[in-house]
Design a protein around this motif. Structure first.
Motif, mmCIF file in Angstrom:
data_model
loop_
_atom_site.group_PDB
_atom_site.id
_atom_site.type_symbol
_atom_site.label_atom_id
_atom_site.label_comp_id
_atom_site.label_asym_id
_atom_site.label_seq_id
_atom_site.Cartn_x
_atom_site.Cartn_y
_atom_site.Cartn_z
ATOM 1 N N ARG A 95 0.797 -0.930 -0.035
ATOM 2 C CA ARG A 95 -0.070 -0.062 0.160
ATOM 3 C C ARG A 95 0.922 1.361 0.220
ATOM 4 N N LEU A 96 1.835 1.370 0.763
ATOM 5 C CA LEU A 96 2.760 2.462 0.669
ATOM 6 C C LEU A 96 3.520 2.617 -0.580
ATOM 7 N N LEU A 97 3.902 1.496 -0.886
ATOM 8 C CA LEU A 97 4.361 1.515 -2.611
ATOM 9 C C LEU A 97 3.620 2.148 -3.385
ATOM 10 N N HIS A 98 2.321 1.517 -3.595
ATOM 11 C CA HIS A 98 1.436 2.140 -4.449
ATOM 12 C C HIS A 98 1.037 3.566 -4.230
ATOM 13 N N ALA A 99 0.898 4.096 -2.831
ATOM 14 C CA ALA A 99 0.570 5.451 -2.787
ATOM 15 C C ALA A 99 1.779 6.393 -3.032
ATOM 16 N N LEU A 100 2.954 5.864 -3.191
ATOM 17 C CA LEU A 100 4.229 6.687 -3.442
ATOM 18 C C LEU A 100 4.251 6.772 -4.873
ATOM 19 N N GLU A 101 4.010 5.775 -5.740
ATOM 20 C CA GLU A 101 3.897 5.738 -7.321
ATOM 21 C C GLU A 101 2.771 6.768 -7.706
ATOM 22 N N ASP A 102 1.603 6.749 -6.994
ATOM 23 C CA ASP A 102 0.379 7.410 -7.330
ATOM 24 C C ASP A 102 1.118 9.026 -7.116
ATOM 25 N N VAL A 103 1.686 9.388 -6.119
ATOM 26 C CA VAL A 103 2.095 10.759 -5.658
ATOM 27 C C VAL A 103 3.105 11.054 -6.814
ATOM 28 N N ALA A 104 4.277 10.121 -7.315
ATOM 29 C CA ALA A 104 5.053 10.479 -8.136
ATOM 30 C C ALA A 104 4.317 10.718 -9.370
ATOM 31 N N ARG A 105 3.481 10.005 -10.056
ATOM 32 C CA ARG A 105 2.749 10.193 -11.272
ATOM 33 C C ARG A 105 2.144 11.517 -11.261
ATOM 34 N N ARG A 106 1.249 12.055 -10.177
ATOM 35 C CA ARG A 106 0.736 13.227 -10.049
ATOM 36 C C ARG A 106 1.868 14.325 -10.209
ATOM 37 N N GLN A 107 3.048 14.054 -9.844
ATOM 38 C CA GLN A 107 4.000 15.192 -9.932
ATOM 39 C C GLN A 107 4.929 14.809 -11.278
ATOM 40 N N GLY A 108 4.526 14.044 -12.275
ATOM 41 C CA GLY A 108 5.072 14.049 -13.489
ATOM 42 C C GLY A 108 6.219 13.312 -13.636
ATOM 43 N N ILE A 109 6.559 12.387 -12.561
ATOM 44 C CA ILE A 109 7.785 11.581 -12.675
ATOM 45 C C ILE A 109 7.458 10.395 -13.287
ATOM 46 N N ASP A 110 8.349 10.136 -14.458
ATOM 47 C CA ASP A 110 8.302 8.999 -15.274
ATOM 48 C C ASP A 110 9.182 7.664 -14.712
ATOM 49 N N ARG A 111 10.074 7.767 -13.812
ATOM 50 C CA ARG A 111 10.592 6.512 -13.381
ATOM 51 C C ARG A 111 11.059 6.686 -11.910
ATOM 52 N N ILE A 112 11.015 5.619 -11.255
ATOM 53 C CA ILE A 112 11.389 5.495 -9.856
ATOM 54 C C ILE A 112 12.475 4.382 -9.904
#
Length: 156
Positions: A95-112
């Motif tokens: 759940r933490l991982l998915h939440a972080l990816e969602d925030v990253a997408r909203r900020q326009g991050i393409d890769r983690i």
């Protein structure tokens, strides 16, 4: 009685309770790896502009955290994935991982990308099941026999 709800939200890692959570994470990592193989970042780096620090709470109690910091345009590094021992095994890390990816997408991050230790099979399994793939060391990292480097594209 209803099951307590888990909330995951950005918070300031400089709070005393979260400093204690980070200290637990540090102690866990220091028990697994020698100092030269620990790539821990401090609280001020986690609180810097451009960094995101998410905290999972149940009934107000901090159970886990995850963070990212920007390392290049459109590229973030995941840091500080940690779940307290008594909260493990219930899907909180996912759940933490998915939440972080969602925030990253909203900020326009393409890769983690991330660095994790080879003595953490549960974390490695979670990352692989979530689409992270092995990659060479990135940023300022050097090859380390105790480290595994992974990356995931968030946009196709």
């Amino acid at each position: 009685m209803p099951e307590p709800q888990i909330s995951i939200a950005p918070e300031d890692p400089r709070q005393p309770e979260l400093r204690r959570l980070i200290a637990l994470s540090d102690a866990y990592m220091q028990a697994l790896y020698p100092a030269e193989s620990n790539h821990l970042i401090d609280v001020d780096t986690l609180a810097a502009p451009g960094a995101v620090f998410l905290v999972a709470r149940r009934d107000g109690e901090a159970l886990g955290s995850i963070a990212f910091r920007i390392i290049a345009p459109d590229h973030a590094e995941m840091k500080r994935m940690f779940v307290r021992s008594e909260a493990r095994g219930f899907g909180l890390g996912r759940r933490l991982l998915h939440a972080l990816e969602d925030v990253a997408r909203r900020q326009g991050i393409d890769r983690i990308s991330l660095e994790t230790g080879i003595r953490q099979p549960e974390a490695i399994g979670l990352y692989r099941a979530s689409g992270y793939r092995d990659c060479p060391p990135f940023g300022s990292y050097a090859a380390d026999p105790l480290s595994l480097f992974m990356t995931k594209r968030l946009r196709s």
